[in-house]
Design an enzyme around this catalytic site. Sequence first.
Site, PDB file in Angstrom:
ATOM      1  CE  LYS A 223      -1.654   3.207   2.864  1.00  0.00           C
ATOM      2  NZ  LYS A 223      -1.742   4.238   1.898  1.00  0.00           N
TER       3      LYS A 223
ATOM      4  CD  GLU B 105      13.348   0.653  10.084  1.00  0.00           C
ATOM      5  OE1 GLU B 105      13.811   1.660  10.664  1.00  0.00           O
ATOM      6  OE2 GLU B 105      13.851  -0.479  10.190  1.00  0.00           O
TER       7      GLU B 105
ATOM      8  CB  CYS C 262      13.264   8.860   8.595  1.00  0.00           C
ATOM      9  SG  CYS C 262      14.246   7.923   7.446  1.00  0.00           S
TER      10      CYS C 262
ATOM     11  CD  GLU D 197       9.776  12.705  12.278  1.00  0.00           C
ATOM     12  OE1 GLU D 197       8.668  12.167  12.480  1.00  0.00           O
ATOM     13  OE2 GLU D 197      10.685  12.146  11.646  1.00  0.00           O
TER      14      GLU D 197
HETATM   15  P1  NAD Z   1       2.449   8.261   8.006  1.00  0.00           P
HETATM   16  O1  NAD Z   1       2.609   7.494   9.266  1.00  0.00           O
HETATM   17  O2  NAD Z   1       1.411   9.332   7.990  1.00  0.00           O
HETATM   18  O3  NAD Z   1       2.061   7.287   6.801  1.00  0.00           O
HETATM   19  C1  NAD Z   1       2.850   6.165   6.468  1.00  0.00           C
HETATM   20  C2  NAD Z   1       1.973   5.154   5.750  1.00  0.00           C
HETATM   21  O4  NAD Z   1       0.989   4.665   6.670  1.00  0.00           O
HETATM   22  C3  NAD Z   1       1.192   5.724   4.565  1.00  0.00           C
HETATM   23  O5  NAD Z   1       1.099   4.769   3.552  1.00  0.00           O
HETATM   24  C4  NAD Z   1      -0.175   5.991   5.170  1.00  0.00           C
HETATM   25  O6  NAD Z   1      -1.217   6.031   4.230  1.00  0.00           O
HETATM   26  C5  NAD Z   1      -0.308   4.815   6.122  1.00  0.00           C
HETATM   27  N1  NAD Z   1      -1.263   5.032   7.222  1.00  0.00           N
HETATM   28  C6  NAD Z   1      -1.628   6.226   7.771  1.00  0.00           C
HETATM   29  N2  NAD Z   1      -2.542   6.000   8.758  1.00  0.00           N
HETATM   30  C7  NAD Z   1      -2.743   4.667   8.816  1.00  0.00           C
HETATM   31  C8  NAD Z   1      -3.571   3.831   9.630  1.00  0.00           C
HETATM   32  N3  NAD Z   1      -4.347   4.332  10.576  1.00  0.00           N
HETATM   33  N4  NAD Z   1      -3.514   2.508   9.426  1.00  0.00           N
HETATM   34  C9  NAD Z   1      -2.690   1.986   8.467  1.00  0.00           C
HETATM   35  N5  NAD Z   1      -1.912   2.718   7.675  1.00  0.00           N
HETATM   36  C10 NAD Z   1      -1.927   4.048   7.835  1.00  0.00           C
HETATM   37  O7  NAD Z   1       3.883   8.814   7.613  1.00  0.00           O
HETATM   38  P2  NAD Z   1       4.299   9.713   6.358  1.00  0.00           P
HETATM   39  O8  NAD Z   1       3.746  11.081   6.582  1.00  0.00           O
HETATM   40  O9  NAD Z   1       3.958   9.027   5.095  1.00  0.00           O
HETATM   41  O10 NAD Z   1       5.897   9.724   6.501  1.00  0.00           O
HETATM   42  C11 NAD Z   1       6.561  10.556   7.383  1.00  0.00           C
HETATM   43  C12 NAD Z   1       7.008   9.797   8.619  1.00  0.00           C
HETATM   44  O11 NAD Z   1       7.709   8.632   8.219  1.00  0.00           O
HETATM   45  C13 NAD Z   1       7.984  10.581   9.471  1.00  0.00           C
HETATM   46  O12 NAD Z   1       7.668  10.390  10.829  1.00  0.00           O
HETATM   47  C14 NAD Z   1       9.327   9.941   9.145  1.00  0.00           C
HETATM   48  O13 NAD Z   1      10.308  10.074  10.137  1.00  0.00           O
HETATM   49  C15 NAD Z   1       8.931   8.535   8.936  1.00  0.00           C
HETATM   50  N6  NAD Z   1       9.924   7.827   8.130  1.00  0.00           N
HETATM   51  C16 NAD Z   1      10.735   6.928   8.770  1.00  0.00           C
HETATM   52  C17 NAD Z   1      11.710   6.245   8.060  1.00  0.00           C
HETATM   53  C18 NAD Z   1      12.598   5.243   8.751  1.00  0.00           C
HETATM   54  O14 NAD Z   1      13.175   4.416   8.060  1.00  0.00           O
HETATM   55  N7  NAD Z   1      12.745   5.281  10.061  1.00  0.00           N
HETATM   56  C19 NAD Z   1      11.860   6.477   6.694  1.00  0.00           C
HETATM   57  C20 NAD Z   1      11.019   7.398   6.078  1.00  0.00           C
HETATM   58  C21 NAD Z   1      10.047   8.058   6.807  1.00  0.00           C
END
Ligand code: NAD
Length: 493
Positions: free
Chosen positions: A175, A250, A284, A385
């Site tokens: 997804k 992650e 991240c 963050e």
């Molecule tokens: P997000 O948590 O909003 O979304 C991530 C994914 O989860 C998306 O596909 C989203 O549609 C899905 N999602 C959202 N709500 C959900 C739910 N209730 N149930 C299931 N899936 C759901 O994050 P984002 O805005 O896409 O990315 C930014 C975040 O990701 C930042 O916190 C960043 O630090 C983190 N990040 C971490 C790494 C790492 O490797 N540690 C790498 C990249 C990004």
Amino acid sequence: MATRHGNYIGGEWTEAASSRSFDNRNPADTSDLVGTFADSGPDDVERAVAAAHEAFPRWKALPAPKRGEILFRAAEVLLKRKEELARDMTREMGKVLDETRGDVQEAIDMTYYMAGEGRRQFGQTTPSEMPDKFQMSVRQPVGVAGLITPWNFPMAIPSWKMMPALILGNTVVVKPATDTPLSVVNLVKALEEAGLPKGVVNMVTGSGSRVGTPLMSHKDVGIVSFTGSTDVGRKVSEACAPQFKHCHLEMGGKNVIMVMDDARLDLAVEGALWGGFGTTGQRCTAASRVVVHEGVYREFVERFAAGAKALQVGNGLETKTQVGPCVNASQLETVESYVKIGREEGAKLVAGGNRLASGAHARGYFHEPTIFADCSPKMRVAYEEIFGPVVSVIPVKSLEEAIAVGNSVDYGLSASIYTQDVNKAFTAMREMYTGIFYVNAPTIGAETHLPFGGTKNTGNGHREACVQALEVFSEWKSIYIDFSGKLQRAQID
Ligand code: NAD
């Protein structure tokens, strides 16, 4: 007319069950419609998981080196299309072309790397306690892997999850983030062209609540690998717990660069600019905190602020651009709200601080690279963050204080030190409780053949990339073969 993209289920491109779609717009110019994508729901997830479940026995039975050949061909397809895929990615999420080329290259590297794992996946053989007995361990796949991915590395991160899952014999439902479905469509098309059998990879686009939630909770999904925010990661963890699924998370970061008084300041300033404002601070691993020794503090802040003010903010497709837009309106609002918080907390604004909304910036989500100086470690701008172009600078008196401040946040992804003193470098390397550490380089820039991930609220003990990724997507099986022709009793004295 923008292209309409469907879901990929059982080897067919199909509309969402609801027939609804959503728009994907360029964050540098919202009048540019990148494409429309299936606005899916639980019914689509059900079909995709069923397709993956059905394809699993055949895919698992294919010898791993043969699976590797398909991955190898997919890497070749990605390589051939690299420029086109990078342009698509810049259009859909804004980061500059050099960075989206790097993102596609990471997917290529990971695909080649995991193709090679088709001929490795080494287990162990060890001598038995008993005569005429042989023993070994082998990996086995788990089944269907549900992959939920973010928008900031729209092809690299899906590939980090998909390729190890596939080479081990699992099937996949992915997804993509709602802001970046096109890059996952492109990745799936490369696998399709490489000859991946039907049903082995399935993709369902749509929102987190209507696609991500049913996917992570589905009884036939044995592994959930998620990258995203810590708040959503916690929900994923809770959803996986009742069935004891493999759950790989992650999550967020608040990464630190530590600049010592013996550092090469030119390098440190350049590193802080790249670490803080590369990908518009939306990594991240972004260096959103810089902790600076008081001996060089004033000079560092002055040079860092001057560098930030000189950065070219604009459309990532233009060669002169160094910093692209925020990915969407809500991320821009988050940045603006933290700038307000920083001002109210009494941090000293030394660069940026404003949204850019006129002229070439009028139709995008642009914000100036922003620096707050004289921060204390617990100010919200220096502690939480933000995920945007905002960096907090914190003065310290010693290496020990720098390490204490560096470790004081809830996250533990990446840290770095700038120093010429090998003793300080080794001390910081040992004491920083993070998953990644750099010496004389910024906090960003991981390579695919070392483990990637973080401690504390950044992760749950697993690692992406390298051979460590194989752990998430397989189960060990220990096998004992007794050829003595009689009953030999273990653990009996
Ligand atoms: P997000 O948590 O909003 O979304 C991530 C994914 O989860 C998306 O596909 C989203 O549609 C899905 N999602 C959202 N709500 C959900 C739910 N209730 N149930 C299931 N899936 C759901 O994050 P984002 O805005 O896409 O990315 C930014 C975040 O990701 C930042 O916190 C960043 O630090 C983190 N990040 C971490 C790494 C790492 O490797 N540690 C790498 C990249 C990004």
